[in-house]
Design an enzyme around this catalytic site. Sequence first.
Site, PDB file in Angstrom:
ATOM      1  N   GLU A 198       0.835  -1.208   0.000  1.00 24.10           N
ATOM      2  CA  GLU A 198       0.000   0.000   0.000  1.00 24.10           C
ATOM      3  C   GLU A 198       0.866   1.252   0.000  1.00 24.10           C
ATOM      4  O   GLU A 198       1.988   1.241   0.498  1.00 24.10           O
ATOM      5  CB  GLU A 198      -0.877   0.031   1.260  1.00 24.10           C
ATOM      6  CG  GLU A 198      -2.218  -0.641   1.109  1.00 24.10           C
ATOM      7  CD  GLU A 198      -3.227   0.224   0.355  1.00 24.10           C
ATOM      8  OE1 GLU A 198      -2.827   1.165  -0.365  1.00 24.10           O
ATOM      9  OE2 GLU A 198      -4.432  -0.050   0.491  1.00 24.10           O
ATOM     10  N   ASP A 199       0.289   2.325  -0.507  1.00 28.50           N
ATOM     11  CA  ASP A 199       0.950   3.631  -0.416  1.00 28.50           C
ATOM     12  C   ASP A 199       0.697   4.283   0.938  1.00 28.50           C
ATOM     13  O   ASP A 199       1.592   4.850   1.550  1.00 28.50           O
ATOM     14  CB  ASP A 199       0.463   4.553  -1.547  1.00 28.50           C
ATOM     15  CG  ASP A 199      -1.070   4.645  -1.632  1.00 28.50           C
ATOM     16  OD1 ASP A 199      -1.778   3.905  -0.909  1.00 28.50           O
ATOM     17  OD2 ASP A 199      -1.560   5.448  -2.443  1.00 28.50           O
TER      18      ASP A 199
ATOM     19  N   ARG B 204       1.467  12.453  -8.921  1.00 26.04           N
ATOM     20  CA  ARG B 204       2.001  11.109  -8.667  1.00 26.04           C
ATOM     21  C   ARG B 204       3.457  10.988  -9.097  1.00 26.04           C
ATOM     22  O   ARG B 204       4.201  10.146  -8.607  1.00 26.04           O
ATOM     23  CB  ARG B 204       1.200  10.050  -9.447  1.00 26.04           C
ATOM     24  CG  ARG B 204      -0.223   9.876  -8.985  1.00 26.04           C
ATOM     25  CD  ARG B 204      -0.790   8.603  -9.612  1.00 26.04           C
ATOM     26  NE  ARG B 204      -2.238   8.561  -9.560  1.00 26.04           N
ATOM     27  CZ  ARG B 204      -2.951   8.130  -8.525  1.00 26.04           C
ATOM     28  NH1 ARG B 204      -2.349   7.746  -7.428  1.00 26.04           N
ATOM     29  NH2 ARG B 204      -4.265   8.112  -8.560  1.00 26.04           N
TER      30      ARG B 204
ATOM     31  N   LYS C  17      -1.256   7.020   8.523  1.00 21.55           N
ATOM     32  CA  LYS C  17      -1.797   8.196   9.227  1.00 21.55           C
ATOM     33  C   LYS C  17      -2.638   7.691  10.388  1.00 21.55           C
ATOM     34  O   LYS C  17      -3.869   7.640  10.290  1.00 21.55           O
ATOM     35  CB  LYS C  17      -2.721   8.965   8.280  1.00 21.55           C
ATOM     36  CG  LYS C  17      -2.086  10.086   7.524  1.00 21.55           C
ATOM     37  CD  LYS C  17      -3.197  10.908   6.876  1.00 21.55           C
ATOM     38  CE  LYS C  17      -2.874  11.188   5.442  1.00 21.55           C
ATOM     39  NZ  LYS C  17      -4.001  11.836   4.734  1.00 21.55           N
TER      40      LYS C  17
ATOM     41  N   PHE D 297      -2.647  16.064   4.044  1.00 15.90           N
ATOM     42  CA  PHE D 297      -2.831  15.403   2.755  1.00 15.90           C
ATOM     43  C   PHE D 297      -1.490  15.368   2.022  1.00 15.90           C
ATOM     44  O   PHE D 297      -0.855  16.399   1.826  1.00 15.90           O
ATOM     45  CB  PHE D 297      -3.905  16.077   1.916  1.00 15.90           C
ATOM     46  CG  PHE D 297      -4.416  15.166   0.850  1.00 15.90           C
ATOM     47  CD1 PHE D 297      -5.381  14.208   1.153  1.00 15.90           C
ATOM     48  CD2 PHE D 297      -3.905  15.218  -0.430  1.00 15.90           C
ATOM     49  CE1 PHE D 297      -5.824  13.313   0.177  1.00 15.90           C
ATOM     50  CE2 PHE D 297      -4.341  14.339  -1.412  1.00 15.90           C
ATOM     51  CZ  PHE D 297      -5.319  13.392  -1.104  1.00 15.90           C
TER      52      PHE D 297
ATOM     53  N   ASP E  69      -5.019   5.321   5.715  1.00 17.61           N
ATOM     54  CA  ASP E  69      -5.576   6.562   6.254  1.00 17.61           C
ATOM     55  C   ASP E  69      -6.704   6.180   7.232  1.00 17.61           C
ATOM     56  O   ASP E  69      -6.429   5.823   8.365  1.00 17.61           O
ATOM     57  CB  ASP E  69      -6.048   7.398   5.057  1.00 17.61           C
ATOM     58  CG  ASP E  69      -6.551   8.778   5.431  1.00 17.61           C
ATOM     59  OD1 ASP E  69      -6.062   9.358   6.395  1.00 17.61           O
ATOM     60  OD2 ASP E  69      -7.458   9.279   4.731  1.00 17.61           O
TER      61      ASP E  69
HETATM   62  P1  IMP Z   1      -8.450   4.934   3.489  1.00 20.84           P
HETATM   63  O1  IMP Z   1      -9.494   4.005   2.995  1.00 20.84           O
HETATM   64  O2  IMP Z   1      -9.044   6.157   4.123  1.00 20.84           O
HETATM   65  O3  IMP Z   1      -7.427   4.296   4.428  1.00 20.84           O
HETATM   66  O4  IMP Z   1      -7.699   5.539   2.273  1.00 20.84           O
HETATM   67  C1  IMP Z   1      -6.990   4.766   1.451  1.00 20.84           C
HETATM   68  C2  IMP Z   1      -6.657   5.448   0.146  1.00 20.84           C
HETATM   69  O5  IMP Z   1      -6.965   6.840   0.122  1.00 20.84           O
HETATM   70  C3  IMP Z   1      -5.170   5.378  -0.062  1.00 20.84           C
HETATM   71  O6  IMP Z   1      -4.792   4.149  -0.615  1.00 20.84           O
HETATM   72  C4  IMP Z   1      -4.947   6.550  -0.980  1.00 20.84           C
HETATM   73  O7  IMP Z   1      -5.198   6.168  -2.308  1.00 20.84           O
HETATM   74  C5  IMP Z   1      -5.971   7.571  -0.531  1.00 20.84           C
HETATM   75  N1  IMP Z   1      -5.350   8.535   0.415  1.00 20.84           N
HETATM   76  C6  IMP Z   1      -5.501   8.620   1.739  1.00 20.84           C
HETATM   77  N2  IMP Z   1      -4.781   9.612   2.273  1.00 20.84           N
HETATM   78  C7  IMP Z   1      -4.125  10.178   1.242  1.00 20.84           C
HETATM   79  C8  IMP Z   1      -3.189  11.265   1.136  1.00 20.84           C
HETATM   80  O8  IMP Z   1      -2.775  11.925   2.113  1.00 20.84           O
HETATM   81  N3  IMP Z   1      -2.752  11.549  -0.115  1.00 20.84           N
HETATM   82  C9  IMP Z   1      -3.150  10.859  -1.213  1.00 20.84           C
HETATM   83  N4  IMP Z   1      -4.011   9.838  -1.162  1.00 20.84           N
HETATM   84  C10 IMP Z   1      -4.492   9.500   0.053  1.00 20.84           C
HETATM   85 MG    MG Z   2      -4.130   3.451  -2.236  1.00 21.25          MG
END
Ligand code: IMP
Ligand code: MG
Length: 175
Positions: free
Chosen positions: A99-100, A165, A131, A152, A103
């Site tokens: 994963e990148d 990106r 995060k 962000f 969040d």
């Molecule tokens: P989650 O479901 O809220 O954990 O979010 C997951 C996805 O949201 C990540 O895989 C990212 O693609 C996107 N995302 C969450 N935070 C960021 C950020 O700070 N920058 C860019 N993409 C984010």
């Molecule tokens: Mg992602």
Amino acid sequence: MNFQPKLHVLFRHDEIEATVKRLAAEIRKDYHDKYPLLIGVLKGSFMFMADLIRLLDFPLEVEFIRLSSYGRDRQSSGRIKVVQNLSSEVRDREVLVIEDIVDTGLTTSFLLNYLRKKKPASLKLCSLTDKPSRRQVPVSIDYLGFAVPDRFLVGYGLDWNQKFRNLPDIYVLED
Ligand code: IMP
Ligand code: MG
């Protein structure tokens, strides 16, 4: 679009490189004789995945999956779908998800549950960033690059509305 957001560097590429090296060493130790299946979550993980696997000098396979969660803004919708699926069998494989960022955790926990149902031999998670202050559902990260503040982030695969990106460093997007 006229809005020109301000970017502040958070991690320079050399720092990212050192962290990817550390993660590769940890992964190598655990997987060098396991022929793992690495599953990159598109699109955000593509750059990290490419750098990481070049440092893994043992047999492995690479797959990608694409999920939709975010809409056009910065909030997770919480409604997650598989929009591009795997082409390899997961059953009985040693699976490592790449994963990148984690969040809220909604996307990753959806994916881990989805993969768990396919009965892999093992299932672990490697994420470049985390995060923790934003978490809505618990997700445990087995290999973590950086814990990051509730800001962000863009660059090194991470986007804002599909932009940034391509930046080699990671930046905070200012409001
Ligand atoms: P989650 O479901 O809220 O954990 O979010 C997951 C996805 O949201 C990540 O895989 C990212 O693609 C996107 N995302 C969450 N935070 C960021 C950020 O700070 N920058 C860019 N993409 C984010
Ligand atoms: Mg992602």
